[in-house]
Write an enzyme that holds these catalytic residues in place. Structure first.
Site, mmCIF file in Angstrom:
data_model
loop_
_atom_site.group_PDB
_atom_site.id
_atom_site.type_symbol
_atom_site.label_atom_id
_atom_site.label_comp_id
_atom_site.label_asym_id
_atom_site.label_seq_id
_atom_site.Cartn_x
_atom_site.Cartn_y
_atom_site.Cartn_z
ATOM 1 N N LYS A 80 107.834 0.297 -26.409
ATOM 2 C CA LYS A 80 106.717 1.148 -26.834
ATOM 3 C C LYS A 80 105.595 0.241 -27.332
ATOM 4 O O LYS A 80 105.853 -0.768 -28.000
ATOM 5 C CB LYS A 80 107.212 2.069 -27.956
ATOM 6 C CG LYS A 80 106.231 3.141 -28.414
ATOM 7 C CD LYS A 80 106.879 3.997 -29.517
ATOM 8 C CE LYS A 80 106.006 5.166 -29.934
ATOM 9 N NZ LYS A 80 106.670 5.993 -30.975
ATOM 10 N N SER A 155 106.334 10.909 -29.832
ATOM 11 C CA SER A 155 105.263 10.041 -29.380
ATOM 12 C C SER A 155 105.680 8.956 -28.386
ATOM 13 O O SER A 155 104.826 8.397 -27.699
ATOM 14 C CB SER A 155 104.623 9.356 -30.596
ATOM 15 O OG SER A 155 105.566 8.506 -31.221
ATOM 16 N N SER A 179 110.200 11.109 -32.713
ATOM 17 C CA SER A 179 109.452 10.479 -31.618
ATOM 18 C C SER A 179 110.289 9.733 -30.585
ATOM 19 O O SER A 179 109.760 9.318 -29.556
ATOM 20 C CB SER A 179 108.398 9.521 -32.187
ATOM 21 O OG SER A 179 107.275 10.253 -32.602
#
Ligand code: ZN
Lengths: 494, 485
Positions: A80, A155, A179
């Site tokens: 990420k 996310s 997330s």
């Protein structure tokens, strides 16, 4: 013949060691997959082709030399884009950090490199990890590999989509309110949030420090445990990391659920939870019971307030964590004429997207003199209640189960104008962040739109072994082996 | 009209002289070249995290223990949020509720008058970077064309010592500052250099009528960096506030700063426009634990504090002011300690050390530590003076010679023929001779005229070649002439 990109990490590792294929072959496979899927999905913000290539070659050279540092050696993994990677652009999907190349590696990144993993690139996210759909990225949203009209969740939507579609064998995300688990559920992969402090946060661009935890995305429970093995454990650069012996998670998968007491959280099975999701979860609960577990209903009454508490605590911490983005030392700097103060405020107004600004304002307000006790203070008290609820539940049962997300993936754009509806996406996942306890999402089926349904297993603090054992049983019962349609190499790029 | 009384509280920032910064591994000993002692943590790069420096914690616990504070077994780090370009995170890690140390006290003396100053708290925080404003405005941010930032100092461990409003005069405030500086130096936890900013004061001042309980509106004068300025700034502030009030005005609660050149305090900003720091517990840091064992380790290894040292010197016969000078100077103090034991004349040695020794070193442009003087030189010298073998002026000469490396006092006195006749029998014989030679003088004394005694003394001294101890001569003369009467 199977495309190499569809292998699990464990299977790929076997092939690397038998000499069936090389790390460069694996990298080529995921790169080819990405070249087919990226135009539609946009899972990646940066593909570090050069860095990945040299890491894969180094891994192959190591194998040739008889050096083997463990199961991730030679495996292409995505990160990420809120984890610092030395010399590779790290943006947190914000204009604020566009083009910023960190001078250091996050501890997790360093450990992965030490474990011989090949970092493919940096995946998309909601700006500064604030969101539940990956639509809040300053560089364009990511789409769901099962149906590109739908969101991948967030996310960490980019990491979830990459693993689901086979443009990485595994990936890492961060989970502040769900997330990792929520996008894993929406993309049909395994997503896991460890006990707070099990994994170092050093080098993870902070959203809400007391809630953030890094964890893995994988296509199997065994892969998930293997990825966690590589990054877990005390780090002297993170004083909130736990100093203690770390078990071997990938060795904790057998044993089944026989004799275990499993609590299904009644407060997360009622109104607001989609009926198909609810049906799938209770169906799985029945099967766990058939497999020898004692399944009982357990209440977590404070979950009603957990969401509100979370949306005070997380913004409060983020309002302070994001204060450092002022244009003085790095990142975006406004060209405005005027004082230093003008420069700083314009930098922030220009660099942050609307959701980030909303949360900074919310958090600043919640911490203000005169409001602190009514907002932040009250939220901390709710947090204590949540912890207490979990503690008393774990007096009765060994693990808790629930849906991961109240619904399956929702259409792109549907909730972006309605923050409250968006915030509700995290209702099932937030309690574990507030309590700091581990939880995992395992895909157990598809709804009638062909979208994946996630099943959440929660365990007490440092109960990862037990959590993985139950997750492995869920995985084997569900026989969910379907792959995202975009993952098939036969799908032609649009 | 009732008299005015000042109410003063002092906040002191002390930079600890640890090897590394408070929350990262960068050197705390600041290099000259800007931005060369920085890392992701003290530059607040995205993703970096603070890790507390154990040595700094030990430093603050040491200070707190020396000030008689309660050490909290568990204390909390807070974030103090405000935007400023030289504050990298735009929040400072500090403490708020539950500081490391609380409820201590410090006794300060002004002209022998002791006052107990309560210590509210001693807490841990980190220093900021340094801004240099470049442009027409003489270094003021408002007028700067641009600002240069140096983050070398960002994150250096800082201890804040906060007093109760127990101080009543500028002299007391200065004495408090001086005593705190002495303690910090004695503990060896900071170089406490006021001129270099490693120790600096904020003074909270208000005035009220004597006899009233209620506190007046206070002002805070920030970053005062010398003891003299502290006293002057407070004196100015007290006078200013009294003048405003007597003129029918009122005091604005505000932050002021001391202008050394003009000798005035000037308003910086008023409290109304002051910031809301939005304090909250820092989620990156666990509660700071200081175990009982650690506390007792610190307590046991605490050095002798200045007050105790002064008391010890006074007990050895040294006068109060001299004791303070001695205790403040490590070199002199250790010479004193080496010289004085049992019934040695501590007063004499103390006076020599703070008088002739310092003066001679200055004359010769040398350090006392570089001189050849030893403790046994001093004790021998004192013994010789006590026994009457050396006059006080001869003692000074011997002392200078000993410092210059000319030999031990006895050798020098011998070699330079400085020894006095102190044998009572010899002196008596000389006195008898003189008395016999001067019957007129003796007769005058017998009639109550004491003037001729001086004449007779001179005769005795001449008789003995100037080597008789004058005090003994005087005593013997008096005895003998009185005996005749
Ligand atoms: Zn540093």
């Amino acid at each position: 013949m199977t495309d190499l990109a569809d292998l699990t990490i464990v299977a790929a590792g076997r092939g690397l060691r038998s000499g069936e294929f090389s790390s460069v072959d694996l990298l080529d496979a995921v790169t080819r997959r990405a070249s087919i899927t990226e135009a539609q999905l946009h899972a990646y913000l940066t593909l570090d082709k050069k860095g990945a290539r040299s890491a894969a070659e180094a891994a192959d050279a190591a194998f040739a030399d008889g050096k083997d540092v463990g199961p991730l050696q030679g495996i292409p993994i995505a990160l990420k884009d809120n984890m610092c990677t030395i010399g590779v652009e790290t943006t947190a999907a914000s204009q604020m950090l566009a083009g910023w190349k960190p001078p250091y590696d996050a501890t997790v990144v360093r450990r992965l490199k030490d474990a011989g993993a090949v970092v493919t690139g940096k995946t998309n996210l909601d700006e500064f990890a604030m969101g539940s759909s990956t639509e809040n990225s300053a560089f364009g949203e990511t789409r769901n590999p099962w149906n590109p009209d739908f969101v991948p969740g967030g996310s960490s939507g980019g990491s979830a989509a990459a693993v689901a579609v086979g443009s990485a064998f595994g990936a890492f995300g961060s989970d502040t309110g769900g997330s990792i688990r929520q996008p894993a559920a929406l993309c049909g992969v395994v997503g896991m949030k460890p006990t707070y402090g099990l994994v170092s946060r050093y080098g993870l661009i902070a959203f809400a420090s007391s809630l953030d935890q890094i964890g893995p995305f994988a296509r199997s429970v065994e892969d998930s445990a293997t990825l966690l093995d590589a990054i877990a454990g005390w780090d002297r650069f993170d004083s909130t990391s736990i100093d203690g012996a770390v078990p071997n998670f990938s060795g904790s998968l057998d044993g089944g659920v026989g004799g275990l007491r499993i609590g299904i959280v009644s407060d997360l099975m009622g109104e607001g939870i989609d009926t198909q999701v609810r049906g799938a979860v209770s169906g799985m609960a029945d099967k766990l019971s058939e497999a020898g577990a004692e399944v009982v209903e357990v209440g977590l009454p404070s979950t009603e307030f957990a969401l509100s508490a979370y949306y005070l605590i997380a913004p409060a911490e983020c309002s302070s964590n994001l204060a450092r983005f002022d244009g003085v030392r790095y990142g975006h700097r406004s060209n405005v004429e005027g004082t230093t103060e003008d420069m700083m405020s314009h930098t922030r107004a220009e660099g942050f997207g609307p959701e980030v600004i909303r949360r900074i304002l919310l958090g600043t307000y919640a911490l203000s003199a005169g409001y602190y006790d009514a907002f932040y203070g009250q939220a901390q008290r709710v947090r204590t209640l949540v912890r207490r609820d979990f503690a008393s539940a774990y007096e009765k049962v060994d693990v808790l189960i629930s849906p991961t997300s109240p619904t399956t993936a929702f259409p792109v754009g549907e909730r972006s104008a309605d923050p409250i509806a968006m915030y509700y996406s995290d209702v099932c996942t937030i309690p574990s962040n507030l309590s700091g306890e581990p939880a995992i999402s395992v895909p157990i089926g598809l709804d009638d739109k062909g979208l994946p349904i996630g099943f959440q297993v929660m365990a007490p603090s440092l109960g990862e072994e037990l959590m993985y054992r139950v997750a492995a049983a869920v995985e084997s019962i569900s026989e969910f082996t379907k792959r995202a349609p975009l993952a098939s190499s036969e799908v032609v790029a649009p | 009209m009732t008299a005015w009384e000042a109410v003063i509280g002092i906040e002191t920032h002390v930079e600890l002289s640890t090897k590394s910064k408070m929350f990262c591994g960068c050197p705390a000993d600041i290099p000259d070249e800007p931005n060369t002692a920085c890392c992701p943590v003290c530059l607040a790069l995205p993703g970096s995290l603070p890790v507390p420096n154990v040595k700094a914690i030990e430093g603050i616990v040491t200070i707190g223990t020396a000030l008689g504070c309660t050490i909290n077994e568990s204390s909390l780090f807070y974030r103090k949020n405000y935007f400023y370009p030289d504050l990298p995170k735009n929040y400072q890690i500090s403490q708020y509720t539950f500081p490391v140390c609380e409820f201590g006290s410090l006794i300060v003396e002004v002209q022998g008058e002791p006052t107990v100053v309560g210590i509210t708290r001693v807490h841990m925080e980190e220093d900021t970077g340094r801004s240099t404003h470049v442009g027409e405005g003489g270094g003021r941010i408002q007028d700067a064309e641009h600002t240069l930032l140096d983050f070398n100092r960002a994150g250096v461990p800082l201890v804040e010592v906060v007093t109760e409003p127990d101080i009543r005069s500028a002299e007391q405030a200065r004495a408090y500052g001086a005593e705190l500086q002495r303690i910090v130096l004695a503990l060896g936890v900071s170089d406490a250099k006021l001129e270099a900013g490693s120790m600096r004061f904020d003074a909270n001042v208000s005035v009220r009528h004597v006899g009233t309980e209620e506190l007046g509106t206070r002002t805070e004068t920030k970053n005062v960096n010398s003891l003299r300025s502290l006293q002057r700034a407070i004196e100015f502030e007290i006078d200013r506030q009294i003048a405003v009030l007597e003129d029918g005005g009122s005091i604005t609660q505000e932050t002021r700063h001391w202008n050394e050149d003009k000798g005035v305090t000037l308003s910086m900003r008023s409290k109304e426009e002051s910031e809301d720091y939005r304090y909250f517990q820092d989620p990156d840091l666990l509660p700071l634990e200081v175990s009982d064992e650690w506390q007792s380790l610190v307590r046991e290894s605490l050095p002798e504090l200045p007050a105790a040292k002064r008391a010890r010197f006074r007990a050895a016969g040294v006068e109060a002011e001299t004791a303070e000078l001695l205790a403040d100077n490590l070199e002199l103090a250790s010479l004193f300690e080496a010289a004085v034991s049992g019934d040695t004349n501590g007063k004499l040695i103390g006076n020599w050390l703070t008088g002739e020794v310092v003066a001679h070193a200055r004359r010769e442009n040398m350090l006392v530590s570089d001189s050849a003087l030893t403790g046994s030189h001093l004790s021998d010298l004192a013994e010789m003076v006590e026994e009457g073998k050396l006059s006080s002026s001869a003692a000074k000469e011997v002392l200078n010679a000993a410092m210059d490396g000319d030999g031990s006092p006895r050798d020098v006195a011998d070699a330079r023929d400085l020894l006095q006749m102190s044998d009572a029998g010899e002196i008596e014989a000389a006195v008898d001779t003189v008395l016999a030679e001067n019957p007129d003088a003796v007769a005058k004394i017998a009639q109550g005229d004491s003037k001729p005694i001086a004449f007779l003394m001179g005769q005795v001294m001449r008789h003995t070649g100037g080597k008789a101890d004058p005090s003994i001569v005087q005593r013997v003369l008096k005895d003998k002439t009185a005996g005749d009467a």
